[in-house]
Design an enzyme around this catalytic site. Structure first.
Site, PDB file in Angstrom:
ATOM      1  N   GLU A 198       0.829  -1.194   0.000  1.00 18.42           N
ATOM      2  CA  GLU A 198       0.000   0.000   0.000  1.00 18.42           C
ATOM      3  C   GLU A 198       0.866   1.248   0.000  1.00 18.42           C
ATOM      4  OE1 GLU A 198      -4.002  -1.515   2.395  1.00 18.42           O
ATOM      5  OE2 GLU A 198      -2.673  -0.056   3.332  1.00 18.42           O
ATOM      6  N   CYS A 199       0.631   2.133  -0.943  1.00 21.95           N
ATOM      7  CA  CYS A 199       1.244   3.460  -0.990  1.00 21.95           C
ATOM      8  C   CYS A 199       2.775   3.376  -0.968  1.00 21.95           C
ATOM      9  CB  CYS A 199       0.702   4.332   0.119  1.00 21.95           C
ATOM     10  SG  CYS A 199       0.926   6.109  -0.182  1.00 21.95           S
TER      11      CYS A 199
END
Length: 512
Positions: free
Chosen positions: A397-398
């Site tokens: 994520e990210c």
């Protein structure tokens, strides 16, 4: 099993961001803890950074309460998970007290969470540029929603004894108790950068000093006995305490057929392995953009297997250290309950993944700040790439997405994804309603989840041949990458809302 639980608790709110909520909430946690009380720390909204300071202040894991990501029905159960056995809970609000998800009314606001928790609110007011007007401000916030109980105020950034006298006089006429007055003290300030406060993990010694200063200022300037009495007046909560093992046991995934080539896709109206609401295409996305099992460009689906703990735990490595500090506590708890042995490693220091790693989770953080150091750790970059090449599950994520790219600001990264990442000035921020458009190690195509974006970087291209998510707002787009066992995206999600995600990930670890 539902039960009636009474936990003394306070919600710390403010008229706007920058009023001093973090200083007051963190200081209160530390001041109460210094008295020998067990303090449960919480943060309204998706923010990962403030809970790090809360954990340092209280000695307990900081937990988020987000009515958008998890749904209003989970706010109280998740709160009780953190507050079990505690003497008091302190909940730091987000933004202004009535500010929530854009276009969604009160949803996910501090006021909304306070109502869900039946908790009294203490309003922190930046009094630096006002005197008598503070009474009108506080009156407005106290009367705007009669279901929100504003129990008193703490005045922040008060300039002098005379200034304090004027403020107290005005609030006395408004009938609102003053529980504290904090003067301007530079040493309680904490450094910020492009995404807010610098996380605790990056400045541990300085953070300890900052929290100690907050605690001392709150101890000296606030009525702790009065605040404790207010907290004890919170109403009882009648609900089940959230428990990772129980939610997994109560939501077993249905079997997932693996269609032969050319077979029709499964009925999108049927249930999915993530335990999400019925699989369907969200408004604004074409059903043709949802890639079902067996469709071209889809990572191979993960078959369903017996209960994940039946063969003993599988080792899941979770990235940590200063570069990867963004994680919700419930994720590791769900992975463990699903049959994983969770091992944290530091991509800045460790040159290899933990022995026996069968799956990898790389959450958010600040790889852009540590790009040179991450790039210099070539042995680990190669190990991550080799693991992904085997088809093992990798959830990113990210920051994790950036780390898996070919390069970040010109620095070589893991090269798992044929994409490049760079910093930019524009801030991308907001809640997202998303649907999985490809089968992956996390979800079946059609699974709906809510997430949050918060970054000043851009990845090119923004989506792979098999995208991770379809997002409708703020603009219709496909986002992220699914290839082999990799699921990489900018979207931060909270797995407590869809516990089957953790189950599916662990099952994929066993079978990849």
């Amino acid at each position: 099993m539902s039960s009636t639980v009474s936990v003394p608790r306070l919600v710390i709110a403010a008229p706007s961001s920058g009023s001093g909520k973090t200083t007051v909430a963190t200081g209160l946690m530390a001041a109460f803890a210094a008295r020998g009380l067990a303090v449960s720390p919480h943060k309204v909204g998706p923010d990962y950074i403030d809970p790090g300071y809360h954990a340092l202040a209280s000695g307990r894991v900081g937990r988020n309460l987000d009515a958008y990501l998890c749904g209003p029905e989970l706010v109280a159960p998740l709160f009780l998970r953190g507050a079990r056995g505690c003497d008091i809970a302190v909940v730091e609000g987000v933004m202004g007290m009535f500010d929530g998800a854009a276009g969604e009314g009160e949803l996910a606001s501090t006021a909304h969470v306070a109502k869900l928790l039946r908790a009294p609110v203490v309003l922190v007011v930046d009094a630096s540029s006002q005197s008598r007007s503070v009474a009108a401000l506080v009156h407005g916030f106290a009367s705007w929603d009669p279901e929100v109980r504003v129990g008193g105020v703490i005045l922040n950034k008060v300039a002098s004894d005379r200034h304090e006298e004027l403020l107290r006089e005005a609030l006395e006429s408004a009938g609102v108790p003053v529980f504290g007055v904090l003067r301007r003290v530079a040493q309680v300030d904490t450094p910020s950068r492009h995404l807010g406060l610098v996380p605790v993990a990056e400045r541990r010694a300085d953070a300890v000093d900052s929290v100690a200063a907050m605690a001392e200022q709150v101890r000296a300037g606030c009525d702790l006995e009065g605040l404790m009495a207010l907290a004890r007046g919170a109403g009882a909560l009648s609900c089940a305490v959230w428990d990772a093992a129980e939610v997994l046991a109560s939501s077993p995934p249905p079997p997932l057929p693996v269609p032969s080539p050319g077979a029709p896709p499964p009925d999108p109206r049927s249930s999915n392995a993530g335990g999400a609401e019925s699989a369907r295409t969200p408004e604004g996305l074409d059903s043709a953009q949802v890639t079902h099992p067996g469709a071209r460009g889809t990572a191979r689906p993960a078959p369903t297997h017996p209960h994940p703990t039946s063969d003993g735990p599988v080792r899941v490595a979770v990235a940590g250290g200063p570069a990867f500090t963004f994680s919700y506590a419930e994720h590791s708890e769900l992975l463990t309950a699903a049959g994983a042995e969770v091992i944290v490693f530091d991509p800045l220091r460790d040159e290899q993944l933990p022995d026996g790693t069968r799956g990898l989770v790389i959450g958010g953080g600040f790889p852009e700040v540590y790009a040179a150091e991450l790039s210099a750790n070539e042995p680990l970059r190669k190990a991550v790439s080799a693991l992904a090449e085997t088809g093992a599950p990798v959830a990113a994520e990210c920051a994790g997405l950036l780390y898996l790219c070919r390069e970040l600001d010109g620095q070589p990264m893991c090269g798992v994804l044929d994409a490049s990442a760079r910093m930019e000035e524009k801030l991308t921020l907001g809640y997202r309603d998303a649907v999985a458009v490809s089968d992956s190690s996390l979800a079946v195509a059609g699974t709906r989840m809510r997430g949050h974006e918060f970054h000043r970087t851009v990845v090119e291209p923004g989506a792979g041949d098999a995208a991770a998510w379809g997002v409708r707002v703020p603009r219709r787009r496909l986002e992220g990458f699914v290839q082999r066992g990799v699921h990489a995206s900018y979207l931060h999600t909270h797995w407590a809302s869809q516990p089957g995600v953790a189950r599916r990930f662990v099952e994929r670890c066993r079978t990849s």
